[in-house]
Design a protein around this motif. Structure first.
Motif, PDB file in Angstrom:
ATOM      1  N   ILE A 300      35.040  54.032  37.587  1.00 48.27           N
ATOM      2  CA  ILE A 300      34.168  53.048  38.251  1.00 48.27           C
ATOM      3  C   ILE A 300      33.177  53.793  39.144  1.00 48.27           C
ATOM      4  CG2 ILE A 300      35.744  51.069  38.234  1.00 48.27           C
ATOM      5  CD1 ILE A 300      36.591  51.834  41.069  1.00 48.27           C
ATOM      6  N   ASP A 301      32.075  53.120  39.507  1.00 47.42           N
ATOM      7  CA  ASP A 301      31.069  53.814  40.306  1.00 47.42           C
ATOM      8  C   ASP A 301      31.524  53.943  41.759  1.00 47.42           C
ATOM      9  OD1 ASP A 301      29.892  51.754  42.072  1.00 47.42           O
ATOM     10  OD2 ASP A 301      29.256  50.811  40.205  1.00 47.42           O
ATOM     11  N   PRO A 302      30.906  54.857  42.529  1.00 46.48           N
ATOM     12  CA  PRO A 302      31.408  55.123  43.885  1.00 46.48           C
ATOM     13  C   PRO A 302      31.287  53.947  44.850  1.00 46.48           C
ATOM     14  CG  PRO A 302      29.526  56.555  43.358  1.00 46.48           C
ATOM     15  CD  PRO A 302      29.850  55.806  42.126  1.00 46.48           C
ATOM     16  N   LYS A 362      28.791  40.596  37.249  1.00 44.75           N
ATOM     17  CA  LYS A 362      30.057  41.083  36.680  1.00 44.75           C
ATOM     18  C   LYS A 362      30.753  42.032  37.663  1.00 44.75           C
ATOM     19  CE  LYS A 362      27.773  44.445  33.743  1.00 44.75           C
ATOM     20  NZ  LYS A 362      27.366  44.760  32.395  1.00 44.75           N
ATOM     21  N   ARG A 363      29.998  42.617  38.589  1.00 44.73           N
ATOM     22  CA  ARG A 363      30.630  43.408  39.652  1.00 44.73           C
ATOM     23  C   ARG A 363      30.731  42.590  40.939  1.00 44.73           C
ATOM     24  NH1 ARG A 363      27.731  47.947  37.392  1.00 44.73           N
ATOM     25  NH2 ARG A 363      26.040  47.921  38.899  1.00 44.73           N
ATOM     26  N   LEU A 386      38.950  45.243  35.609  1.00 48.11           N
ATOM     27  CA  LEU A 386      37.769  44.493  35.157  1.00 48.11           C
ATOM     28  C   LEU A 386      36.474  45.276  35.412  1.00 48.11           C
ATOM     29  CD1 LEU A 386      38.711  40.925  36.422  1.00 48.11           C
ATOM     30  CD2 LEU A 386      38.545  41.668  34.039  1.00 48.11           C
ATOM     31  N   LEU A 387      36.445  45.952  36.556  1.00 48.62           N
ATOM     32  CA  LEU A 387      35.243  46.736  36.874  1.00 48.62           C
ATOM     33  C   LEU A 387      35.071  47.894  35.891  1.00 48.62           C
ATOM     34  CD1 LEU A 387      35.480  46.867  40.778  1.00 48.62           C
ATOM     35  CD2 LEU A 387      33.728  45.703  39.431  1.00 48.62           C
ATOM     36  N   ALA A 388      36.204  48.522  35.551  1.00 49.09           N
ATOM     37  CA  ALA A 388      36.126  49.649  34.602  1.00 49.09           C
ATOM     38  C   ALA A 388      35.650  49.154  33.245  1.00 49.09           C
ATOM     39  CB  ALA A 388      37.490  50.327  34.494  1.00 49.09           C
ATOM     40  N   VAL A 389      36.130  47.971  32.833  1.00 52.15           N
ATOM     41  CA  VAL A 389      35.698  47.417  31.543  1.00 52.15           C
ATOM     42  C   VAL A 389      34.208  47.072  31.601  1.00 52.15           C
ATOM     43  CG1 VAL A 389      35.961  45.447  29.982  1.00 52.15           C
ATOM     44  CG2 VAL A 389      37.982  46.560  30.929  1.00 52.15           C
ATOM     45  N   ALA A 390      33.793  46.441  32.727  1.00 52.43           N
ATOM     46  CA  ALA A 390      32.373  46.072  32.880  1.00 52.43           C
ATOM     47  C   ALA A 390      31.508  47.314  32.816  1.00 52.43           C
ATOM     48  CB  ALA A 390      32.161  45.349  34.211  1.00 52.43           C
TER      49      ALA A 390
END
Ligand code: SF4
Length: 415
Positions: A300-302, A362-363, A386-390
């Motif tokens: 996921i992003d920082p 989505k985030r 969910l965030l990783a999938v997005a």
């Protein structure tokens, strides 16, 4: 006139320097060709994110130094070439007139000595400005250990200058680039910045590096963590007032027992650029972005990672949140935060309104409420998944021309 063979060697050898994109300059056309002010510089990027719109060339690849990771190091048997200041100046203006380029990025290996090399670079930029009347953008490399006088004179003709730090710690420099030291690279940067300040205050009409300084760090050749790298960048932005720090993921081009034999990977470089964006535009500190001894998560992003570590701030009610808090919501970029703030004065925002404002729902949906309504997941583990999938769907899918929020954030880097 430079021949095709030398041109090929000198441009190929320059491709690993990524500290070269321009954000424009204050140099106007004064009766010659080019203009660093009106349009700045158009950028184009190769698929791996490197900037290719300048004539990017080395003065020479015939180096007297022996940095272990470098193709130009003196102990390697590779084809060598050099150009003269006249050849580079002629080539630049020729290419400019043909509309191939809009500026020059001129770097060099260290030929004979730092002073000798800096003199060649200085002669080139001086020729371009004074003889060829070229007013386009010029980024010139600063050569470590060259005399201040030479560096400062070059800074009066160039728009931007960069001393590449390359390795993030003194220990790693000692190991892989023993002829360099951190102070030897940082001192000229600080001196130039002081000089820029003097020019800004005392001689505002004279140009002195109007586009500032940049540097480049190689990521993954040595064991420094992302946390340590982000701290170094923070010091460079806030202390040395650098305009940009560029990150270059390590690629094994040269075999050496001190070097890893695998590339560091583009995703790590990408995460560092995202962290850099948080430092520069979102008010985050390095301490908040990553603990010193840790790397950034890759899945996921920082900004999402920070939000998940700080759930006590969420969910944020968009109709009441101040700018600083809105900027910390994953999926809310700088522009949408501004729009939300303006809208707070006259309306009650709903999720539909947020979508129109380019909020990446989505985030964001996991971290905010709109008019008291929450559409996010209920527990931390689910949110992270969910965030990783997005994230994966965002990076693997073809971007829709009509999904403005996704396309916009991909182009600008906004979170
Ligand atoms: S000084 Fe620059 S060109 Fe020379 S070996 Fe080191 S990194 Fe390469």
């Amino acid at each position: 006139m430079i021949d095709a063979k030398r041109l090929q060697i000198l441009t190929e050898a320059a491709r690993f320097d990524v500290s070269c994109s321009s954000s424009g300059s204050a140099r106007k056309n004064a009766g010659g060709m080019g203009n660093g002010y009106a349009a700045g510089l158009c950028h184009s990027f190769t698929p791996d994110g490197r900037c290719v719109s300048l004539l990017k060339i080395l003065m020479s690849n015939d180096c007297v130094f022996a940095c272990k990771y470098c193709m130009n190091r003196c102990d390697l048997d590779v084809p060598r070439a050099s150009a003269t200041p006249e050849e580079i100046a002629e080539l630049t203006t020729d290419f400019y007139k043909r509309n191939y380029i809009e500026g020059l990025f001129l770097s060099s290996a260290i030929v004979k000595s730092p002073n000798y090399t800096m003199e060649l670079l200085l002669r080139t930029v001086k020729l371009l400005r004074q003889t060829y009347r070229f007013f386009g953008y010029i980024h010139v490399k600063g050569i470590p250990y060259a005399d201040d006088g030479l560096v400062e004179e070059a800074a009066r003709y160039a728009d931007r200058m960069s001393f590449n730090i390359e390795l993030p710690s003194e220990k790693s420099l000692k190991l892989l680039a023993p002829q360099k030291s951190k102070e030897g690279l940082l001192v000229p940067m600080r001196t130039l910045e002081k000089k820029r300040e003097i020019f800004r205050e005392e001689r505002p009409k004279e140009l002195f590096l109007p586009a500032g300084q940049t540097t480049q760090l190689i990521v993954g050749a040595t064991p420094e963590t992302d946390g340590a790298i982000v701290r170094l960048s923070e010091r460079l932005y806030r202390g040395a007032k650098l305009k940009r720090v560029y990150y270059s993921s390590y690629l094994p081009m040269v075999h050496d027992s001190l070097l890893p034999d695998r590339p560091a990977g583009q995703l790590r470089e990408h995460r560092l650029y995202q962290a850099d964006w948080l430092l520069r535009f979102y008010g985050f500190t390095a301490d908040e972005i990553a603990p010193e001894g840790e790397n950034l998560p890759l899945d996921i992003d920082p900004k999402c990672a920070w939000a998940l570590r700080n759930l006590q701030y969420f969910p944020v009610e968009v109709n009441r949140a101040p700018l600083e808090l809105l900027l910390r919501v994953p999926g809310v970029g700088g522009r949408s935060a501004d729009k939300i703030l303006k809208a707070q004065r006259y309306t009650r925002l709903t999720f539909d309104d947020l979508k129109k404002m380019r909020v990446v729902l989505k985030r964001a949906r996991h971290f905010l409420t709109a008019d008291g309504k929450y559409y996010g997941a209920k527990d931390l583990q689910t949110v992270r998944g969910l965030l990783a999938v997005a994230e994966q769907s965002g990076t693997c899918e073809q971007l829709s021309l009509f999904d403005h929020a996704t396309a916009y954030s991909a182009l600008t880097g906004e979170f």
